[in-house]
Design a protein around this motif. Sequence first.
Motif, short mmCIF file in Angstrom:
data_model
loop_
_atom_site.label_atom_id
_atom_site.label_comp_id
_atom_site.label_asym_id
_atom_site.label_seq_id
_atom_site.Cartn_x
_atom_site.Cartn_y
_atom_site.Cartn_z
N PHE A 98 71.28 -8.12 54.10
CA PHE A 98 70.85 -7.73 52.86
C PHE A 98 70.75 -8.67 51.77
CE2 PHE A 98 74.87 -6.68 52.55
CZ PHE A 98 75.65 -6.51 51.57
N TYR B 7 72.29 2.24 63.58
CA TYR B 7 72.75 2.72 62.82
C TYR B 7 73.65 2.52 62.38
CZ TYR B 7 73.39 6.08 59.07
OH TYR B 7 73.84 6.67 57.38
N ILE C 89 66.11 -5.59 52.37
CA ILE C 89 66.75 -5.72 54.36
C ILE C 89 66.22 -6.64 54.51
CG2 ILE C 89 66.95 -4.20 56.14
CD1 ILE C 89 69.51 -3.20 54.45
N CYS D 168 63.03 -1.40 60.74
CA CYS D 168 63.71 -0.82 59.76
C CYS D 168 63.18 0.07 59.57
CB CYS D 168 64.50 -1.42 58.63
SG CYS D 168 65.65 -0.79 58.13
N LEU E 86 66.17 2.95 55.18
CA LEU E 86 67.54 2.60 53.25
C LEU E 86 67.37 3.49 52.94
CD1 LEU E 86 69.10 0.26 52.67
CD2 LEU E 86 66.92 -0.28 51.74
N CYS F 155 73.19 2.41 53.88
CA CYS F 155 73.11 3.48 55.47
C CYS F 155 71.59 2.29 55.71
CB CYS F 155 72.90 4.77 55.56
SG CYS F 155 74.35 5.40 54.59
N ILE F 156 71.31 2.16 56.85
CA ILE F 156 70.25 1.93 57.64
C ILE F 156 70.10 2.32 59.19
CG2 ILE F 156 70.00 -0.01 55.91
CD1 ILE F 156 70.45 -2.09 58.48
N SER F 157 69.10 2.44 59.58
CA SER F 157 68.88 2.47 60.94
C SER F 157 67.42 1.44 60.93
CB SER F 157 68.29 3.79 60.80
OG SER F 157 68.89 5.17 61.33
N THR F 158 67.74 0.91 62.22
CA THR F 158 66.99 -0.43 62.43
C THR F 158 66.73 -0.55 64.09
OG1 THR F 158 69.17 -1.57 63.66
CG2 THR F 158 68.03 -2.12 60.91
#
Length: 196
Positions: free
Chosen positions: A92, A122, A174, A186, A189, A75-78
Amino acid sequence: TYDTSGNPAYVATGTANQVLTSNGADTVPTFQAAPSVVTRVGGQTTESTTTSTSVVDLISIGSLSIAVTDPIKFCISTKKSTGGARAVAFGFKLKTTACVLAVAGSNSLIGHTTANEAQMAYGVYEIAPRYNNYQSFTGIYTVTNTSAVMRAQAVGPLGNFAFSPVAVITDFKITAISTSGVTAACGLLQVYNFTG
């Protein structure tokens, strides 16, 4: 009878509290294997940023040991800053293989493409086991601004995709790229391993 964990236990033939089978011996039933276990194997919540117009490694998690037969979830938030330029993008790498290329304005892990607007996103993704040509991934991300959800995008093997390495995964990165000085960031992660 049952053992101390509540499971059926073998008891010698002839005890008073047992029902005998036709051959005079007890049998213990076979049980289904335990379900898969999901374990968080690495993560980072410290924000990393770039304004580079070339692809850079933005976040890296090392010291992993994910077997080729185990799926991976991450999972990632950017986010991107406001500005006249439209695009920032994220990709990635597994080990040194760029599995999804960060290509501004094109198919990437997450792409921010609206001009003059701060955005956040997200994404949740799963990578298949990496053996016998089971080398793929799937996922979805949602881009929002400060007032509304703008776009949900499915991600899979597209033009900027390379197969995952058939190897134990020891590190996860990432990557990011920007256009015209817009900040790509970002801030999360999380990497999970499925075993069992």
